[in-house]
Design a protein around this motif. Structure first.
Motif, PDB file in Angstrom:
ATOM      1  N   UNK A   3      26.614  24.264  38.304  1.00  0.00           N
ATOM      2  CA  UNK A   3      27.478  24.477  37.148  1.00  0.00           C
ATOM      3  C   UNK A   3      27.036  25.662  36.296  1.00  0.00           C
ATOM      4  N   UNK A   4      28.011  26.375  35.771  1.00  0.00           N
ATOM      5  CA  UNK A   4      27.759  27.453  34.813  1.00  0.00           C
ATOM      6  C   UNK A   4      28.924  27.502  33.837  1.00  0.00           C
ATOM      7  N   UNK A   5      28.659  27.894  32.606  1.00  0.00           N
ATOM      8  CA  UNK A   5      29.714  27.981  31.598  1.00  0.00           C
ATOM      9  C   UNK A   5      29.650  29.333  30.894  1.00  0.00           C
ATOM     10  N   UNK A   6      30.798  29.742  30.371  1.00  0.00           N
ATOM     11  CA  UNK A   6      30.855  31.012  29.650  1.00  0.00           C
ATOM     12  C   UNK A   6      32.084  31.030  28.748  1.00  0.00           C
ATOM     13  N   UNK A   7      31.978  31.751  27.662  1.00  0.00           N
ATOM     14  CA  UNK A   7      33.117  32.043  26.797  1.00  0.00           C
ATOM     15  C   UNK A   7      33.488  33.490  27.069  1.00  0.00           C
ATOM     16  N   UNK A   8      34.638  33.688  27.700  1.00  0.00           N
ATOM     17  CA  UNK A   8      34.981  35.038  28.161  1.00  0.00           C
ATOM     18  C   UNK A   8      36.444  35.343  27.900  1.00  0.00           C
ATOM     19  N   UNK A   9      36.671  36.398  27.168  1.00  0.00           N
ATOM     20  CA  UNK A   9      38.001  36.911  26.862  1.00  0.00           C
ATOM     21  C   UNK A   9      38.951  35.837  26.347  1.00  0.00           C
ATOM     22  N   UNK A  36      55.731  49.646  38.191  1.00  0.00           N
ATOM     23  CA  UNK A  36      54.405  49.311  38.702  1.00  0.00           C
ATOM     24  C   UNK A  36      53.330  49.981  37.838  1.00  0.00           C
ATOM     25  N   UNK A  37      52.221  49.268  37.650  1.00  0.00           N
ATOM     26  CA  UNK A  37      51.164  49.741  36.774  1.00  0.00           C
ATOM     27  C   UNK A  37      49.797  49.555  37.443  1.00  0.00           C
ATOM     28  N   UNK A  38      48.857  50.364  37.004  1.00  0.00           N
ATOM     29  CA  UNK A  38      47.479  50.193  37.461  1.00  0.00           C
ATOM     30  C   UNK A  38      46.532  50.622  36.342  1.00  0.00           C
ATOM     31  N   UNK A  39      45.402  49.951  36.301  1.00  0.00           N
ATOM     32  CA  UNK A  39      44.358  50.377  35.367  1.00  0.00           C
ATOM     33  C   UNK A  39      43.002  50.150  36.010  1.00  0.00           C
ATOM     34  N   UNK A  40      42.030  50.885  35.528  1.00  0.00           N
ATOM     35  CA  UNK A  40      40.655  50.744  36.012  1.00  0.00           C
ATOM     36  C   UNK A  40      39.761  50.422  34.835  1.00  0.00           C
ATOM     37  N   UNK A  41      38.876  49.474  35.019  1.00  0.00           N
ATOM     38  CA  UNK A  41      37.924  49.094  33.981  1.00  0.00           C
ATOM     39  C   UNK A  41      36.588  48.799  34.639  1.00  0.00           C
ATOM     40  N   UNK A  42      35.495  48.791  33.869  1.00  0.00           N
ATOM     41  CA  UNK A  42      34.205  48.392  34.436  1.00  0.00           C
ATOM     42  C   UNK A  42      34.265  46.936  34.893  1.00  0.00           C
ATOM     43  N   UNK A  43      33.538  46.613  35.940  1.00  0.00           N
ATOM     44  CA  UNK A  43      33.454  45.213  36.358  1.00  0.00           C
ATOM     45  C   UNK A  43      32.952  44.398  35.162  1.00  0.00           C
ATOM     46  N   UNK A  44      33.686  43.355  34.755  1.00  0.00           N
ATOM     47  CA  UNK A  44      33.312  42.607  33.543  1.00  0.00           C
ATOM     48  C   UNK A  44      31.905  42.021  33.611  1.00  0.00           C
ATOM     49  N   UNK A  45      31.228  42.082  32.492  1.00  0.00           N
ATOM     50  CA  UNK A  45      29.912  41.440  32.366  1.00  0.00           C
ATOM     51  C   UNK A  45      30.119  40.117  31.631  1.00  0.00           C
ATOM     52  N   UNK A  46      30.006  39.033  32.358  1.00  0.00           N
ATOM     53  CA  UNK A  46      30.234  37.701  31.795  1.00  0.00           C
ATOM     54  C   UNK A  46      28.886  37.053  31.502  1.00  0.00           C
ATOM     55  N   UNK A  47      28.699  36.594  30.281  1.00  0.00           N
ATOM     56  CA  UNK A  47      27.426  35.981  29.888  1.00  0.00           C
ATOM     57  C   UNK A  47      27.447  34.488  30.233  1.00  0.00           C
ATOM     58  N   UNK A  48      26.963  34.178  31.417  1.00  0.00           N
ATOM     59  CA  UNK A  48      26.963  32.797  31.898  1.00  0.00           C
ATOM     60  C   UNK A  48      25.755  32.018  31.403  1.00  0.00           C
ATOM     61  N   UNK A  49      25.974  30.746  31.178  1.00  0.00           N
ATOM     62  CA  UNK A  49      24.872  29.821  30.893  1.00  0.00           C
ATOM     63  C   UNK A  49      24.784  28.847  32.074  1.00  0.00           C
TER      64      UNK A  49
END
Length: 279
Positions: free
Chosen positions: A161-167, A133-146
């Motif tokens: 509607x909204x679009x984004x290029x994310x990860x 079992x694994x766990x990690x913590x990261x900042x809440x992602x900031x997604x650049x939506x259009x």
């Protein structure tokens, strides 16, 4: 050899061996100890369709649930919640290992979940590979939506509607006027609750199919978690998908002849793996 049976046996053995339960914990007996973090007030159920292009476009359908608490939001398997609810409804329920296994088989549970804490802007992810079992913590992602002008109705709600290029993927989302900055998986950052989202390749599709108002405690299960990072876990999950028979054979948990184990090590079978995040 039923590898899932072996895994379940270990889970049940570990869970039933836990004897120290704190006041803020909930003992789900055969399902383990739940560390309570918040109380649910509203839930959205999503269907998630994923396709693995490296496995002849095999399709996998799961039902997942977004839970809103007073401080936190949680995302995980809907059928995990249904299974846990059986033990929540009857705290005196005791099942033998085989009975637990038979009950478990009736639900298509998933092994990952996450919790978002808006007060400090963090996301904690819980996952598993084989028996670890694994766990990690990261900042809440900031997604650049259009944002776009198009609208669509989802679950009876007018959505925008909204679009984004994310990860590594191009996403199209449909968000409602419901005043919640949330959505399936890690998706958020829009003016309203995301009710539908899909990527341009067609490999991932989420759509809300139900709204619930159940009240119940939620949190994370008591496991021997190894702390990791998102990038390291993604690499380990990909390696397991490509080499899961070898990993099982080398684990020492398969009671078979050396000849059979060697066949497992040489097997080219691939486990379903369709990562949402490519970067």
């Amino acid at each position: 050899m039923n590898y899932r049976r072996i895994l379940l046996y270990l889970i049940f053995t570990i869970a039933m061996g836990l004897s120290c339960v704190k006041a803020e914990d909930l003992d789900l007996r055969n399902r383990g100890i739940l560390h309570i973090q918040d109380t649910a007030r509203n839930e959205i159920v999503y269907v998630h369709i994923a396709i693995d292009p490296k496995k002849n476009n095999e399709r996998k359908v799961t039902y997942e649930m977004l839970t809103f608490g007073n401080r936190l939001s949680h995302y995980g398997g809907y059928e995990n919640y249904q299974l846990d609810s059986i033990y929540m409804a009857d705290p005196t329920l005791r099942l033998e290992p085989q009975e637990s296994y038979n009950l478990y088989k009736q639900y298509d549970t998933i092994r990952d979940s996450m919790t978002i804490d808006r007060s400090n802007g963090t996301l904690t992810y819980y996952g598993a590979i084989f028996i670890n079992y694994y766990r990690y913590t990261e900042p809440v992602p900031e997604i650049e939506w259009e944002l776009h002008n198009e609208t669509e109705t989802v679950l009876g709600y007018l959505c925008h509607k909204a679009t984004a290029n994310w990860r590594g993927r191009e996403w199209t989302a449909w968000y409602s006027d419901i005043p919640e900055d949330a959505g399936p998986w890690k998706f958020q950052g829009l003016p309203g609750l995301i009710l539908k989202i899909e990527d341009s390749s067609g490999q991932h599709y989420f759509e809300a199919i139900g709204v619930k108002n159940d009240v119940f405690p939620f949190g994370y299960k008591d496991r021997l978690y190894s702390r990791t990072t998102r990038e390291k876990l993604a690499k380990s999950m990909e390696d397991y998908a490509e080499n899961f028979t070898r990993i099982a054979a080398d684990s020492g948990m398969i009671l078979e002849s050396e000849e059979h184990l060697e066949k497992l090590r040489k097997s080219k079978r691939r486990k379903f793996y369709a990562p949402i995040e490519l970067e």
